[in-house]
Write a protein that holds these residues in place. Sequence first.
Motif, PDB file in Angstrom:
ATOM      1  N   UNK A 196       7.466  37.796  30.881  1.00  0.00           N
ATOM      2  CA  UNK A 196       6.788  38.599  29.867  1.00  0.00           C
ATOM      3  C   UNK A 196       6.453  37.759  28.642  1.00  0.00           C
ATOM      4  N   UNK A 197       7.385  36.910  28.222  1.00  0.00           N
ATOM      5  CA  UNK A 197       7.139  36.027  27.080  1.00  0.00           C
ATOM      6  C   UNK A 197       6.048  35.009  27.395  1.00  0.00           C
ATOM      7  N   UNK A 198       6.015  34.558  28.649  1.00  0.00           N
ATOM      8  CA  UNK A 198       4.986  33.603  29.058  1.00  0.00           C
ATOM      9  C   UNK A 198       3.600  34.229  28.934  1.00  0.00           C
ATOM     10  N   UNK A 199       3.484  35.476  29.347  1.00  0.00           N
ATOM     11  CA  UNK A 199       2.203  36.176  29.225  1.00  0.00           C
ATOM     12  C   UNK A 199       1.835  36.366  27.756  1.00  0.00           C
ATOM     13  N   UNK A 200       2.828  36.655  26.925  1.00  0.00           N
ATOM     14  CA  UNK A 200       2.565  36.818  25.497  1.00  0.00           C
ATOM     15  C   UNK A 200       2.074  35.516  24.870  1.00  0.00           C
ATOM     16  N   UNK A 225      -9.610  28.865  29.417  1.00  0.00           N
ATOM     17  CA  UNK A 225      -8.450  28.401  30.189  1.00  0.00           C
ATOM     18  C   UNK A 225      -7.334  29.446  30.159  1.00  0.00           C
ATOM     19  N   UNK A 226      -7.115  30.053  28.992  1.00  0.00           N
ATOM     20  CA  UNK A 226      -6.095  31.095  28.879  1.00  0.00           C
ATOM     21  C   UNK A 226      -6.454  32.300  29.747  1.00  0.00           C
ATOM     22  N   UNK A 227      -7.734  32.656  29.779  1.00  0.00           N
ATOM     23  CA  UNK A 227      -8.165  33.781  30.615  1.00  0.00           C
ATOM     24  C   UNK A 227      -7.950  33.485  32.095  1.00  0.00           C
ATOM     25  N   UNK A 228      -8.156  32.236  32.499  1.00  0.00           N
ATOM     26  CA  UNK A 228      -7.902  31.858  33.896  1.00  0.00           C
ATOM     27  C   UNK A 228      -6.425  32.066  34.227  1.00  0.00           C
ATOM     28  N   UNK A 229      -5.544  31.654  33.322  1.00  0.00           N
ATOM     29  CA  UNK A 229      -4.105  31.838  33.550  1.00  0.00           C
ATOM     30  C   UNK A 229      -3.769  33.320  33.704  1.00  0.00           C
ATOM     31  N   UNK A 230      -4.318  34.142  32.809  1.00  0.00           N
ATOM     32  CA  UNK A 230      -4.013  35.571  32.852  1.00  0.00           C
ATOM     33  C   UNK A 230      -4.548  36.227  34.121  1.00  0.00           C
ATOM     34  N   UNK A 231      -5.763  35.857  34.507  1.00  0.00           N
ATOM     35  CA  UNK A 231      -6.378  36.507  35.666  1.00  0.00           C
ATOM     36  C   UNK A 231      -5.723  36.077  36.976  1.00  0.00           C
ATOM     37  N   UNK A 232      -5.400  34.798  37.111  1.00  0.00           N
ATOM     38  CA  UNK A 232      -4.825  34.307  38.365  1.00  0.00           C
ATOM     39  C   UNK A 232      -3.328  34.576  38.473  1.00  0.00           C
ATOM     40  N   UNK A 233      -2.605  34.359  37.373  1.00  0.00           N
ATOM     41  CA  UNK A 233      -1.150  34.479  37.434  1.00  0.00           C
ATOM     42  C   UNK A 233      -0.666  35.908  37.221  1.00  0.00           C
ATOM     43  N   UNK A 234      -1.408  36.675  36.402  1.00  0.00           N
ATOM     44  CA  UNK A 234      -0.934  38.015  36.055  1.00  0.00           C
ATOM     45  C   UNK A 234      -1.904  39.115  36.484  1.00  0.00           C
ATOM     46  N   UNK A 235      -2.945  38.742  37.224  1.00  0.00           N
ATOM     47  CA  UNK A 235      -3.925  39.702  37.747  1.00  0.00           C
ATOM     48  C   UNK A 235      -4.483  40.595  36.638  1.00  0.00           C
ATOM     49  N   UNK A 236      -4.771  39.983  35.509  1.00  0.00           N
ATOM     50  CA  UNK A 236      -5.310  40.713  34.366  1.00  0.00           C
ATOM     51  C   UNK A 236      -6.816  40.909  34.572  1.00  0.00           C
ATOM     52  N   UNK A 237      -7.225  42.155  34.789  1.00  0.00           N
ATOM     53  CA  UNK A 237      -8.630  42.438  35.084  1.00  0.00           C
ATOM     54  C   UNK A 237      -9.533  42.158  33.885  1.00  0.00           C
ATOM     55  N   UNK A 238      -9.038  42.450  32.683  1.00  0.00           N
ATOM     56  CA  UNK A 238      -9.846  42.191  31.486  1.00  0.00           C
ATOM     57  C   UNK A 238     -10.101  40.696  31.320  1.00  0.00           C
ATOM     58  N   UNK A 239      -9.071  39.891  31.575  1.00  0.00           N
ATOM     59  CA  UNK A 239      -9.223  38.439  31.466  1.00  0.00           C
ATOM     60  C   UNK A 239     -10.222  37.929  32.494  1.00  0.00           C
ATOM     61  N   UNK A 240     -10.139  38.478  33.705  1.00  0.00           N
ATOM     62  CA  UNK A 240     -11.078  38.067  34.750  1.00  0.00           C
ATOM     63  C   UNK A 240     -12.507  38.438  34.365  1.00  0.00           C
ATOM     64  N   UNK A 241     -12.668  39.632  33.795  1.00  0.00           N
ATOM     65  CA  UNK A 241     -14.003  40.070  33.375  1.00  0.00           C
ATOM     66  C   UNK A 241     -14.557  39.162  32.284  1.00  0.00           C
TER      67      UNK A 241
END
Length: 246
Positions: free
Chosen positions: A136-140, A158-174
């Motif tokens: 959770x802290x890593x995502x923060x 680069x941060x959005x890539x981490x969020x989308x691939x590692x945490x399946x963040x749809x907003x980051x992927x968008x």
Amino acid sequence: MIYNVKHEDTTNRKSYNCRLQLSRCEVTTSIGDRLIQIRGHRSQAAFAKQIGVHKNTLGGYERGERTPDAEFLRKLMAAGYNANWVISGEGPMRLDGLSGEGKAKIDVELDAIEERLNRIEVPVTQEQLRENPELSLLKQRITRILGNPDATGLQRARADVFLSLAFQDKDAYSRYEQRIQDVKGRLRAARRTYEDAIKAVGYEPPPILAEALKTAIFVHGLEIEGVVILLEALKQELSTTYSFSK
């Protein structure tokens, strides 16, 4: 900006070096553009609340409907931003001035995050996030980079890539997909601008100079008027070295 290019004349077995200078055309941004740059990843409502103004006020300034007043600029300065940069584009964006060291620190943080992600199994599930405070802290940490107005576009991507691939963040992927589409759109627009300028002036420079000019159009967002000026300057300055096709 100056491009150093070399042209090989295979017919006469000669090579020519020349410098393509782009100082004739200045690329300017508006006050609204600079406010959007300051706001970064944050919503209008969130940033307006942070600096203490109504979101409609901020929206009007960003759209260029009116010029920021003294009170708004004072609040921006209280938040650490340079009012002179907002109005004129001169100087650093922040009052403390972003140094190369500051950008480097963000890169170091991103490298550390990537190294940590390489040691865990991804994608991380919501259950893992709830049960593992470290994840959770890593995502923060990644999210804080997105909210940092000093982070570059590449660092945010680069941060959005981490969020989308590692945490399946749809907003980051968008957001990442939107960046890709934006770049493709800019490439198409740059190509059209170049082609329209060539038609307007009736000639085209040699391939190596043409590629340098296309790159300049894309990187600097040059409008057709500026490209025409550059082409005219190239024709005049290089006419003794190059022959331009009519």
